[in-house]
Design an enzyme around this catalytic site. Structure first.
Site, PDB file in Angstrom:
ATOM      1  N   LYS A 189      34.663  29.503  54.933  1.00  0.00           N
ATOM      2  CA  LYS A 189      33.841  30.122  55.973  1.00  0.00           C
ATOM      3  C   LYS A 189      32.402  30.131  55.465  1.00  0.00           C
ATOM      4  O   LYS A 189      32.009  30.978  54.673  1.00  0.00           O
ATOM      5  CB  LYS A 189      34.337  31.542  56.262  1.00  0.00           C
ATOM      6  CG  LYS A 189      33.377  32.443  57.050  1.00  0.00           C
ATOM      7  CD  LYS A 189      33.047  31.882  58.411  1.00  0.00           C
ATOM      8  CE  LYS A 189      31.995  32.769  59.084  1.00  0.00           C
ATOM      9  NZ  LYS A 189      30.632  32.590  58.515  1.00  0.00           N
ATOM     10  N   GLU A 264      32.005  37.964  43.905  1.00  0.00           N
ATOM     11  CA  GLU A 264      30.725  37.812  43.212  1.00  0.00           C
ATOM     12  C   GLU A 264      29.683  38.420  44.138  1.00  0.00           C
ATOM     13  O   GLU A 264      29.365  37.859  45.178  1.00  0.00           O
ATOM     14  CB  GLU A 264      30.461  36.326  42.937  1.00  0.00           C
ATOM     15  CG  GLU A 264      29.386  36.099  41.885  1.00  0.00           C
ATOM     16  CD  GLU A 264      28.012  35.978  42.484  1.00  0.00           C
ATOM     17  OE1 GLU A 264      27.270  36.992  42.428  1.00  0.00           O
ATOM     18  OE2 GLU A 264      27.670  34.912  43.005  1.00  0.00           O
ATOM     19  N   CYS A 298      21.410  36.121  43.625  1.00  0.00           N
ATOM     20  CA  CYS A 298      22.081  37.363  43.247  1.00  0.00           C
ATOM     21  C   CYS A 298      21.740  37.775  41.817  1.00  0.00           C
ATOM     22  O   CYS A 298      21.727  38.965  41.504  1.00  0.00           O
ATOM     23  CB  CYS A 298      23.584  37.220  43.410  1.00  0.00           C
ATOM     24  SG  CYS A 298      24.250  35.742  42.627  1.00  0.00           S
ATOM     25  N   GLU A 399      18.853  45.926  45.668  1.00  0.00           N
ATOM     26  CA  GLU A 399      18.623  44.484  45.664  1.00  0.00           C
ATOM     27  C   GLU A 399      17.729  44.105  46.838  1.00  0.00           C
ATOM     28  O   GLU A 399      18.054  44.384  47.993  1.00  0.00           O
ATOM     29  CB  GLU A 399      19.950  43.746  45.754  1.00  0.00           C
ATOM     30  CG  GLU A 399      19.829  42.242  45.648  1.00  0.00           C
ATOM     31  CD  GLU A 399      21.182  41.550  45.645  1.00  0.00           C
ATOM     32  OE1 GLU A 399      21.341  40.557  44.917  1.00  0.00           O
ATOM     33  OE2 GLU A 399      22.084  41.995  46.379  1.00  0.00           O
TER      34      GLU A 399
END
Length: 506
Positions: A189, A264, A298, A399
């Site tokens: 996906k 992750e 990330c 973040e």
């Protein structure tokens, strides 16, 4: 004479006006007839229409992947044959390298230099797992008495793999390569913003000889298709790269059917510069650590801790170089900073910067949406450096996922280790020092899955990638990833001459 499989998936130009989903080795459009448009974020212009998967399409993909795994021949291929097929995938990708790079740039807005490195790593991922799977096998274990025990590695089954928009092709390779190397079937996906190279990768897999149903790709709504796959009883494992909140949601839903899960997730990685570091190397490495891929990584090293003895000199050089970073045409090799993926992301980044200003921080560079000549309708943000921050500020704790870095002073090793670990995340980290002992102590003390010492690079094929704490669990990109796509079966046999009667019943 062309095989049936080659006839099904004839090579098409990578750049085209419409992309179909891939189910059971065929290009198919949505059962609803719906499509969505994907855009070039650098220009804001439409790039192509893409088939929008429905849950009915997803059910077809699960059935195809399930049949391919349960009754197909892929997992029964000798490991050497699977290995050769992965190398053939890599070979086709190499032969079409420039096309893949161009498509990745157009769909993601990243610079051509970044795309070249990432497409090359995607190729090398298939080559790495082509080799790694050959040595991934069971073992013989000593057992007392007249018993023999050995283990076998068997593929875990059908895997749903949900990938993000920031590294579309590389993340697809990180997921697909180890899974199919292990003998699994997959349903990918891709992110709706960047689905194109994942679709092309599936086409290349079929072209290379991967049997139908082994690699399927479903572009569409994450909340609809992603959740459908996570909750489906026909899925054995979920691998997800993305935000921590969504990762938590996936973990909860997958637990209802006890699926294996690899996550992750987010990061807020520290970058520590000691006063004995090679200053120029630390400046250049820190610049790359935050501004590579336009900060949309990330493991971006978005928290800089600079020793107080060198803080002023370091920051002067760092800010000067930040201001010299070139924004512009992503296809120009002289461009350092590409576009932001979407308008929503620009606004999210700016919200963090404005909150830092309101909290009393100082903007030393950037700090606003960028205007790029010739790309006025694209999504851009200036490389931004924020100083005079405290650890309770939103811009320091959360973040940002953009070209924004916060900078703080520290006075000693103990203090900076405490600051570095003062985060709910634990993905990446970087240390700059000439003192090997110090580097080792700090590396051992940091609660993060990746530590970079005098180096700005976080991942190569063969090096484990993954995090601690709320950055997720499981490791990708390494030989141990194969363990995440296999089950270990223990087989115990008795070879004695005398029949066993453990209960002593005559």
């Amino acid at each position: 004479m062309a095989t049936a499989q080659e006839t099904k998936m004839e090579q098409m130009a990578m750049k085209r006006d419409h992309y179909s989903m891939i189910i059971n080795g065929e290009r198919v459009d949505s059962t609803s007839g719906e499509t969505f448009t994907t855009y070039n974020p650098a220009t804001g212009e439409p790039l192509a229409t893409v088939a929008k998967a429905t849950t009915e399409d997803a059910e077809r993909a699960v059935e195809a992947a399930r049949n391919a795994f349960d009754y197909g021949k892929w997992k029964k291929f000798p490991v050497g044959k699977r290995s050769r097929t992965l190398n053939k995938i890599a070979g086709i990708m190499r032969s079409r390298f420039n096309e893949l790079v161009e498509l990745e740039v157009l769909n993601s807005g990243k610079t051509i230099a970044a795309a070249q490195g990432q497409v090359m790593q995607a190729i090398e991922d298939f080559e790495f797992y082509a080799g790694a799977i050959v040595g991934h096998k069971g073992e013989v274990n000593p057992v007392p008495g007249q018993f023999h025990n050995y283990t076998e590695k068997e593929p875990v089954g059908v895997c749903a793999q949900i990938i993000p928009w920031n590294y579309p092709m590389m993340m697809a390779a990180w997921k697909i390569a180890p899974a199919i190397a292990a003998g699994c079937s997959v349903i990918v996906k891709p992110a709706s913003l960047t689905p194109l190279t994942a679709l092309v990768m599936a086409e290349i897999c079929t072209e290379a000889g991967v049997p139908e149903g082994v690699v399927n790709v479903l572009p569409g709504s994450g909340s609809e298709i992603g959740n459908f796959l996570v909750e489906h009883k026909g899925i054995d494992k979920v691998a997800f790269t993305g935000s921590t909140p969504i990762g938590k949601d996936i973990m909860g839903k997958a637990s209802q059917t006890l699926k294996r899960v690899t996550l992750e997730l987010g990061g807020k990685s520290p970058n520590i510069v000691f006063n004995d570091a090679d200053l120029d190397a630390a400046v250049d490495g820190s610049l790359f650590g935050i501004f590579y891929n336009t900060g949309q990584s990330c493991e971006a090293r978005s928290r800089m801790y600079i020793h107080e003895d060198i803080y002023d000199e370091f920051m002067e050089k760092f800010v000067a170089k930040t201001k010299r970073l070139a924004l512009g045409n992503p296809m120009d090799k002289g461009t350092h900073i590409g576009s932001i993926i979407s308008r929503d992301q620009v606004e999210s980044i700016d919200g963090y910067v404005q909150s830092a200003k309101e909290d009393g921080a100082t903007i030393l560079a950037g700090g606003q949406e960028a205007k790029v000549e010739g790309f006025e309708n694209g999504h851009w943000y200036e490389p931004t450096v924020i100083a005079d921050v405290t650890h309770d500020m939103k811009a320091v704790k959360e973040e940002i996922f953009g070209p924004v870095v916060v900078a703080m002073k520290f006075s000693d090793e103990k203090e900076v280790l405490k600051l570095a670990n003062d985060s709910e995340y634990g993905l990446g980290s970087a240390i700059w020092t000439k003192d090997h002992g110090k580097a080792t102590r700090v590396a051992n003390g940091i609660k993060a899955g990746i530590v970079m010492v005098n180096c700005p690079f976080s991942a190569f094929p063969g090096t484990p990638f993954g995090g601690y704490k709320q950055s997720g669990f499981g490791r990708e990109l390494s030989t141990e990833t194969l363990d995440l796509y296999t089950e270990t079966k223990s087989i115990l046999s008795y070879y004695g001459n005398r029949p066993l009667n453990p209960l002593g019943v005559e």
